[in-house]
Motif scaffolding. Sequence first.
Motif, PDB file in Angstrom:
ATOM      1  N   ALA A   1      -2.592   3.868  12.582  1.00 20.96           N
ATOM      2  CA  ALA A   1      -3.582   4.467  12.717  1.00 20.96           C
ATOM      3  C   ALA A   1      -3.001   5.138  11.385  1.00 20.96           C
ATOM      4  O   ALA A   1      -3.723   6.011  10.377  1.00 20.96           O
ATOM      5  N   TYR A   2      -2.130   6.371  12.235  1.00 25.51           N
ATOM      6  CA  TYR A   2      -1.931   7.369  11.312  1.00 25.51           C
ATOM      7  C   TYR A   2      -0.950   6.945  10.256  1.00 25.51           C
ATOM      8  O   TYR A   2      -0.575   7.229   8.909  1.00 25.51           O
ATOM      9  N   VAL A   3       0.032   5.738  10.753  1.00 26.29           N
ATOM     10  CA  VAL A   3       1.113   5.203   9.731  1.00 26.29           C
ATOM     11  C   VAL A   3       0.260   4.188   8.245  1.00 26.29           C
ATOM     12  O   VAL A   3       0.372   4.785   7.648  1.00 26.29           O
ATOM     13  N   ALA A   4      -1.432   3.818   8.735  1.00 25.29           N
ATOM     14  CA  ALA A   4      -2.560   3.218   7.741  1.00 25.29           C
ATOM     15  C   ALA A   4      -3.361   4.220   7.130  1.00 25.29           C
ATOM     16  O   ALA A   4      -2.882   3.999   6.136  1.00 25.29           O
ATOM     17  N   ASN A   5      -3.047   5.350   7.785  1.00 27.64           N
ATOM     18  CA  ASN A   5      -3.538   6.178   7.315  1.00 27.64           C
ATOM     19  C   ASN A   5      -2.788   7.049   6.623  1.00 27.64           C
ATOM     20  O   ASN A   5      -3.152   7.581   4.857  1.00 27.64           O
ATOM     21  N   ALA A   6      -1.890   7.452   6.693  1.00 28.81           N
ATOM     22  CA  ALA A   6      -0.296   7.711   5.555  1.00 28.81           C
ATOM     23  C   ALA A   6       0.218   7.425   4.091  1.00 28.81           C
ATOM     24  O   ALA A   6       0.529   8.136   3.096  1.00 28.81           O
TER      25      ALA A   6
ATOM     26  N   SER B   1      -5.439  -0.064  12.672  1.00 23.99           N
ATOM     27  CA  SER B   1      -4.844  -0.366  10.847  1.00 23.99           C
ATOM     28  C   SER B   1      -6.175  -0.319  10.338  1.00 23.99           C
ATOM     29  O   SER B   1      -6.572  -0.053   9.093  1.00 23.99           O
ATOM     30  N   PHE B   2      -7.025  -2.288  11.036  1.00 25.82           N
ATOM     31  CA  PHE B   2      -8.368  -1.948  10.090  1.00 25.82           C
ATOM     32  C   PHE B   2      -9.076  -1.401   9.644  1.00 25.82           C
ATOM     33  O   PHE B   2     -10.092  -0.402   8.964  1.00 25.82           O
ATOM     34  N   GLY B   3      -9.560  -0.510  11.370  1.00 22.82           N
ATOM     35  CA  GLY B   3      -9.863   0.159  11.434  1.00 22.82           C
ATOM     36  C   GLY B   3      -9.861   1.785  10.830  1.00 22.82           C
ATOM     37  O   GLY B   3     -11.248   2.483   9.862  1.00 22.82           O
ATOM     38  N   THR B   4      -8.386   2.514  10.385  1.00 21.91           N
ATOM     39  CA  THR B   4      -8.540   3.088   9.151  1.00 21.91           C
ATOM     40  C   THR B   4      -8.436   3.442   8.092  1.00 21.91           C
ATOM     41  O   THR B   4      -9.422   4.198   7.852  1.00 21.91           O
ATOM     42  N   MET B   5      -7.816   2.136   7.545  1.00 21.47           N
ATOM     43  CA  MET B   5      -8.411   1.525   6.327  1.00 21.47           C
ATOM     44  C   MET B   5      -9.900   1.568   5.976  1.00 21.47           C
ATOM     45  O   MET B   5     -10.452   1.905   4.367  1.00 21.47           O
ATOM     46  N   PHE B   6     -10.743   0.540   6.801  1.00 25.04           N
ATOM     47  CA  PHE B   6     -12.263   0.872   6.281  1.00 25.04           C
ATOM     48  C   PHE B   6     -13.187   2.182   6.542  1.00 25.04           C
ATOM     49  O   PHE B   6     -13.886   1.719   5.521  1.00 25.04           O
TER      50      PHE B   6
END
Length: 162
Positions: free
Chosen positions: A14-19, A82-87
């Motif tokens: 999640a952190y990597v997807a967000n950053a 990852s999907f949840g983070t981007m969504f």
Amino acid sequence: MFDILKLLIYILPAYVANATPVVLGGGPPIDLGFHWLDKKRLYGDGKTIRGFIGGFLAGFLVGAIESIFLGEIYLFSGLLLSFGTMFGDLLGSFIKRRLDIPRGQPMFILDQLFFLLVALIFTLPVYPLELIEIAALFVITGFLHVLFNVLANKLGLKSVPW
Ligand code: CTP
Ligand code: MG
């Protein structure tokens, strides 16, 4: 006591997807310039197709690597995180635009923690956490988000420290 290291390994996708979208993003916006009923942009120019796909793939890759060492569950939790983070990131911008907050302007709490809330809603069914672990994640994430954004600003990756 819960295991902080294990918690950080779990949440890393999640952190990597967000950053990563700040470096991987660019090009056409995901809303393709469309406006909502209030005549304001759906998400705005800060949410690009490349950033969405790049962030998702980067986070998923981290989960995939973790799963080699730690078991298949990390593949699924990484995918959902990852999907949840981007969504959640899109949903956050949708909310900001409806509240008339321009692209790039901060909305505290939402900018730092909304992606985590949505990512966890997606992921908890396959990877349950205790309440104390969820609470710890919110506290740690709020702190790290501020820290890394100030750092990204100082390194010239972001024009604003949030
Ligand atoms: N980014 C992107 N695609 C995404 C998410 C982010 O290209 N799906 C890039 C954009 O360059 C964006 C930067 O990463 O400006 C920082 O992301 P963020 O702070 O989430 O966006 P903001 O520009 O602040 O927009 P908003 O006000 O909608 O949050
Ligand atoms: Mg921002």
